[in-house]
Write a protein that holds these residues in place. Sequence first.
Motif, PDB file in Angstrom:
ATOM      1  N   TYR A 354       0.870  -1.176   0.000  1.00  0.00           N
ATOM      2  CA  TYR A 354       0.000   0.000   0.000  1.00  0.00           C
ATOM      3  C   TYR A 354       0.906   1.225   0.000  1.00  0.00           C
ATOM      4  O   TYR A 354       1.798   1.345   0.844  1.00  0.00           O
ATOM      5  N   TRP A 355       0.676   2.155  -0.924  1.00  0.00           N
ATOM      6  CA  TRP A 355       1.586   3.293  -1.067  1.00  0.00           C
ATOM      7  C   TRP A 355       0.788   4.580  -1.290  1.00  0.00           C
ATOM      8  O   TRP A 355       0.232   4.816  -2.356  1.00  0.00           O
ATOM      9  N   SER A 356       0.721   5.383  -0.248  1.00  0.00           N
ATOM     10  CA  SER A 356       0.087   6.702  -0.376  1.00  0.00           C
ATOM     11  C   SER A 356       1.051   7.826  -0.039  1.00  0.00           C
ATOM     12  O   SER A 356       0.658   8.995  -0.067  1.00  0.00           O
ATOM     13  N   ASP A 357       2.288   7.511   0.255  1.00  0.00           N
ATOM     14  CA  ASP A 357       3.285   8.524   0.619  1.00  0.00           C
ATOM     15  C   ASP A 357       3.865   9.123  -0.658  1.00  0.00           C
ATOM     16  O   ASP A 357       4.938   8.731  -1.123  1.00  0.00           O
ATOM     17  N   ILE A 358       3.134  10.059  -1.231  1.00  0.00           N
ATOM     18  CA  ILE A 358       3.501  10.678  -2.497  1.00  0.00           C
ATOM     19  C   ILE A 358       3.485  12.192  -2.347  1.00  0.00           C
ATOM     20  O   ILE A 358       2.800  12.739  -1.496  1.00  0.00           O
ATOM     21  N   GLN A 359       4.226  12.856  -3.206  1.00  0.00           N
ATOM     22  CA  GLN A 359       4.327  14.314  -3.149  1.00  0.00           C
ATOM     23  C   GLN A 359       3.303  15.009  -4.037  1.00  0.00           C
ATOM     24  O   GLN A 359       2.703  15.995  -3.644  1.00  0.00           O
ATOM     25  N   ASP A 360       3.110  14.499  -5.247  1.00  0.00           N
ATOM     26  CA  ASP A 360       2.232  15.146  -6.219  1.00  0.00           C
ATOM     27  C   ASP A 360       0.783  14.859  -5.852  1.00  0.00           C
ATOM     28  O   ASP A 360       0.364  13.706  -5.777  1.00  0.00           O
ATOM     29  N   GLY A 361      -0.013  15.919  -5.612  1.00  0.00           N
ATOM     30  CA  GLY A 361      -1.394  15.744  -5.199  1.00  0.00           C
ATOM     31  C   GLY A 361      -2.397  15.680  -6.323  1.00  0.00           C
ATOM     32  O   GLY A 361      -3.590  15.512  -6.065  1.00  0.00           O
ATOM     33  N   ASN A 362      -1.976  15.805  -7.579  1.00  0.00           N
ATOM     34  CA  ASN A 362      -2.921  15.774  -8.689  1.00  0.00           C
ATOM     35  C   ASN A 362      -3.547  14.392  -8.825  1.00  0.00           C
ATOM     36  O   ASN A 362      -2.884  13.366  -8.652  1.00  0.00           O
ATOM     37  N   HIS A 363      -4.810  14.365  -9.160  1.00  0.00           N
ATOM     38  CA  HIS A 363      -5.535  13.110  -9.315  1.00  0.00           C
ATOM     39  C   HIS A 363      -5.027  12.356 -10.530  1.00  0.00           C
ATOM     40  O   HIS A 363      -4.971  12.891 -11.635  1.00  0.00           O
ATOM     41  N   CYS A 364      -4.624  11.120 -10.320  1.00  0.00           N
ATOM     42  CA  CYS A 364      -4.169  10.227 -11.389  1.00  0.00           C
ATOM     43  C   CYS A 364      -2.938  10.752 -12.119  1.00  0.00           C
ATOM     44  O   CYS A 364      -2.786  10.557 -13.324  1.00  0.00           O
ATOM     45  N   ALA A 365      -2.073  11.423 -11.408  1.00  0.00           N
ATOM     46  CA  ALA A 365      -0.862  11.962 -12.018  1.00  0.00           C
ATOM     47  C   ALA A 365       0.242  10.910 -12.053  1.00  0.00           C
ATOM     48  O   ALA A 365       0.150   9.848 -11.437  1.00  0.00           O
ATOM     49  N   ASN A 366       1.305  11.208 -12.799  1.00  0.00           N
ATOM     50  CA  ASN A 366       2.473  10.347 -12.808  1.00  0.00           C
ATOM     51  C   ASN A 366       3.132  10.367 -11.432  1.00  0.00           C
ATOM     52  O   ASN A 366       3.307  11.418 -10.834  1.00  0.00           O
ATOM     53  N   ARG A 367       3.517   9.237 -10.950  1.00  0.00           N
ATOM     54  CA  ARG A 367       4.113   9.133  -9.618  1.00  0.00           C
ATOM     55  C   ARG A 367       5.501   8.509  -9.702  1.00  0.00           C
ATOM     56  O   ARG A 367       5.630   7.304  -9.916  1.00  0.00           O
ATOM     57  N   PRO A 368       6.544   9.284  -9.540  1.00  0.00           N
ATOM     58  CA  PRO A 368       7.881   8.683  -9.539  1.00  0.00           C
ATOM     59  C   PRO A 368       8.080   7.712  -8.388  1.00  0.00           C
ATOM     60  O   PRO A 368       8.869   6.769  -8.495  1.00  0.00           O
ATOM     61  N   GLU A 369       7.354   7.917  -7.276  1.00  0.00           N
ATOM     62  CA  GLU A 369       7.492   7.006  -6.140  1.00  0.00           C
ATOM     63  C   GLU A 369       7.020   5.594  -6.472  1.00  0.00           C
ATOM     64  O   GLU A 369       7.420   4.621  -5.817  1.00  0.00           O
ATOM     65  N   TRP A 370       6.155   5.464  -7.470  1.00  0.00           N
ATOM     66  CA  TRP A 370       5.542   4.172  -7.774  1.00  0.00           C
ATOM     67  C   TRP A 370       6.252   3.393  -8.866  1.00  0.00           C
ATOM     68  O   TRP A 370       5.992   2.198  -9.034  1.00  0.00           O
ATOM     69  N   ARG A 371       7.136   4.028  -9.614  1.00  0.00           N
ATOM     70  CA  ARG A 371       7.710   3.347 -10.783  1.00  0.00           C
ATOM     71  C   ARG A 371       8.483   2.085 -10.405  1.00  0.00           C
ATOM     72  O   ARG A 371       8.289   1.022 -10.994  1.00  0.00           O
ATOM     73  N   THR A 372       9.358   2.193  -9.424  1.00  0.00           N
ATOM     74  CA  THR A 372      10.156   1.025  -9.049  1.00  0.00           C
ATOM     75  C   THR A 372       9.307  -0.102  -8.491  1.00  0.00           C
ATOM     76  O   THR A 372       9.419  -1.254  -8.940  1.00  0.00           O
ATOM     77  N   PRO A 373       8.421   0.165  -7.508  1.00  0.00           N
ATOM     78  CA  PRO A 373       7.586  -0.947  -7.028  1.00  0.00           C
ATOM     79  C   PRO A 373       6.659  -1.503  -8.092  1.00  0.00           C
ATOM     80  O   PRO A 373       6.342  -2.699  -8.072  1.00  0.00           O
ATOM     81  N   LEU A 374       6.224  -0.683  -9.026  1.00  0.00           N
ATOM     82  CA  LEU A 374       5.416  -1.185 -10.142  1.00  0.00           C
ATOM     83  C   LEU A 374       6.178  -2.260 -10.897  1.00  0.00           C
ATOM     84  O   LEU A 374       5.688  -3.370 -11.131  1.00  0.00           O
ATOM     85  N   GLN A 375       7.395  -1.941 -11.289  1.00  0.00           N
ATOM     86  CA  GLN A 375       8.169  -2.888 -12.073  1.00  0.00           C
ATOM     87  C   GLN A 375       8.575  -4.106 -11.247  1.00  0.00           C
ATOM     88  O   GLN A 375       8.603  -5.232 -11.759  1.00  0.00           O
ATOM     89  N   GLN A 376       8.853  -3.887  -9.968  1.00  0.00           N
ATOM     90  CA  GLN A 376       9.180  -5.027  -9.108  1.00  0.00           C
ATOM     91  C   GLN A 376       7.999  -5.980  -8.979  1.00  0.00           C
ATOM     92  O   GLN A 376       8.164  -7.208  -8.981  1.00  0.00           O
ATOM     93  N   ASN A 377       6.796  -5.435  -8.848  1.00  0.00           N
ATOM     94  CA  ASN A 377       5.615  -6.286  -8.756  1.00  0.00           C
ATOM     95  C   ASN A 377       5.395  -7.076 -10.034  1.00  0.00           C
ATOM     96  O   ASN A 377       5.052  -8.265  -9.998  1.00  0.00           O
ATOM     97  N   ILE A 378       5.574  -6.432 -11.172  1.00  0.00           N
ATOM     98  CA  ILE A 378       5.429  -7.134 -12.454  1.00  0.00           C
ATOM     99  C   ILE A 378       6.471  -8.244 -12.553  1.00  0.00           C
ATOM    100  O   ILE A 378       6.171  -9.374 -12.971  1.00  0.00           O
ATOM    101  N   GLN A 379       7.689  -7.937 -12.181  1.00  0.00           N
ATOM    102  CA  GLN A 379       8.752  -8.934 -12.271  1.00  0.00           C
ATOM    103  C   GLN A 379       8.511 -10.096 -11.312  1.00  0.00           C
ATOM    104  O   GLN A 379       8.808 -11.251 -11.629  1.00  0.00           O
ATOM    105  N   ARG A 380       7.959  -9.807 -10.145  1.00  0.00           N
ATOM    106  CA  ARG A 380       7.740 -10.881  -9.177  1.00  0.00           C
ATOM    107  C   ARG A 380       6.551 -11.756  -9.544  1.00  0.00           C
ATOM    108  O   ARG A 380       6.653 -12.991  -9.547  1.00  0.00           O
ATOM    109  N   TYR A 381       5.418 -11.146  -9.854  1.00  0.00           N
ATOM    110  CA  TYR A 381       4.191 -11.921  -9.998  1.00  0.00           C
ATOM    111  C   TYR A 381       3.894 -12.365 -11.425  1.00  0.00           C
ATOM    112  O   TYR A 381       3.187 -13.354 -11.618  1.00  0.00           O
TER     113      TYR A 381
END
Length: 575
Positions: A354-381
């Motif tokens: 669960y990841w809500s610790d983000i800086q950009d408050g725009n709705h559905c914006a690009n999130r640099p905080e999420w890029r690495t865990p996104l790719q890690q999740n894809i690679q794992r599952y």
Amino acid sequence: MKIRSGRLAFVALAVAALLVGAGALVLHSPDAVAASAGVEDEGAGCSVPALPDAGSLPTNAKLPDPFKKLDGSRITNKSDWTCRREEIKKLAEKFVYGEKPAKPQTVSGTVSRTSITVNVTNAGKSASYSAAVDLPSGTGPFPAVFVLGGFGADTAAIKAAGAAVITYDPYAVGKEGTPRTNKQGAFYTIYGANSSTGLLMAWAWGVSRLIDVIEQSGGSILRGDATGVTGCSRFGKGAFVIGAFDQRIQLTMPIESGSAGVPIFRGIPGEGAQSLSSAYGEQPWLGDAFGSFTSSPNRLPVDTHEMVAMVAPRGLFIMDNPHIVNLGPKSASVAALGGAEVYKALGAGDSITYWSDIQDGNHCANRPEWRTPLQQNIQRYLLKTSSAPGSFHVSSKASGNLAEWRDWTTPTLGGGTTSPTPSASQSPSASPSQSPSQSPSQSASQSPSQSPSQSPSQSPSQSASQSPSQSPSQSPSQSGGSNGGCTASVSLNQWTGGFVVTVKVTAGSAPISGWTVNTTLPSGTTITNTWNATRSGNSFSNVQYNGSVPAGQSTEFGFQGTGTATGTTATCAAR
């Protein structure tokens, strides 16, 4: 737009150890994801007792016990979860989403390197639809992530991780903008325009039929045993339901899903998120039966923490936005924390993030905080090339306290493990929002912007009608203006036909006790909803909890609309 980021037949797994380090909560365990033959519903053969009638449901302000069976006993073994999950599924269908029918009599179609076609026939009725395919580099066959409406994940990051992108048009299966008595789309062509099943479950049915076709295709292009799903806003609601109701989905990644998505129904009224009556009435997302619970969610025999648990022990990556109270981020964190208790009991504690610790408050914006865990999740599952553990990064702006919502404990379930232990040696990733001593059920302090006194009638998830292939683009903050004591800066998230504007109000050298922001928008725009502010035309004023801003500090509000908002400006005046 970025997100960041299944399936299995399991008997049991070793007990998870809760590790907290460097500020991030990491739940290590044996890898709970084991490949299995494609099974949409592993509990279909379970004997489920008679479900309660709506009129006999007791009122319970606490979250229902996910480990407690309908007969009143609690599960004691990991192998019991399959049938307990089926009970939750039946309750959720009856009272929340409407029924998801089993696989139709005939499902056929084709898979190419650019598209998937689906043809369905059931009880003499037929329907067809398709989805676009975008393959990564390589020879394949490829795992794939369904992106609802093309509006969810960072598709470039998905492809770079080695997975194909399937752009799924939910409206082809269940169309928005229709009355409950005349629903439209492929699902309702088959099961009737007055079906009591809501759009979210219809969308889930549509993805399941696409997976059927992928499985039948022979696997030369796409792998039917390695699929994920993602979406943002209304499509985040859909992604959440899709992953919960098809156990062939190995990775579920909802983003900023708001009311009718991840947030617990019981928490939404007190948090000031989009009201349940508004979410129910805006679109027929939820099943017709939910209408009797919009003002009394405490009567529901299920809540969304149990839908989170339905995904267990498959991969789940929930991304949220703590800056928009209308999305119910505090209630979403409680749902994630509650569902994580089931993950832990199954020995799959590190399969949920669960990841809500983000800086950009725009709705559905690009999130640099999420890029690495996104790719890690894809690679794992999906690729099985990583063992990176999941973790909780809960923003202190919207941190829920599970202890306030439950009166049940998490059992130690018996049973062994049937899947290999991952070679996860990664150190827990740091999160500035959570101290090393904080457990997943502990709450960080709540920001004033999450005041329970706010009760806006609409959510930022109420985006304007949008073509599913249209992905929003985000522009940098535009210069703002000052008119005494405060300044206003504008950030714009724009897509074809719609936009979200986020305005940051910053106090000057002295604190302010109230503010008004006047905006100038291009002609032809229409504002459809607002959060964290009171609107009068194109003028916005603070609400009760965010008027006082210390010197040099900021607060934010936002609004959504149709048209093109490029060039929007704002000026601020202190009161």
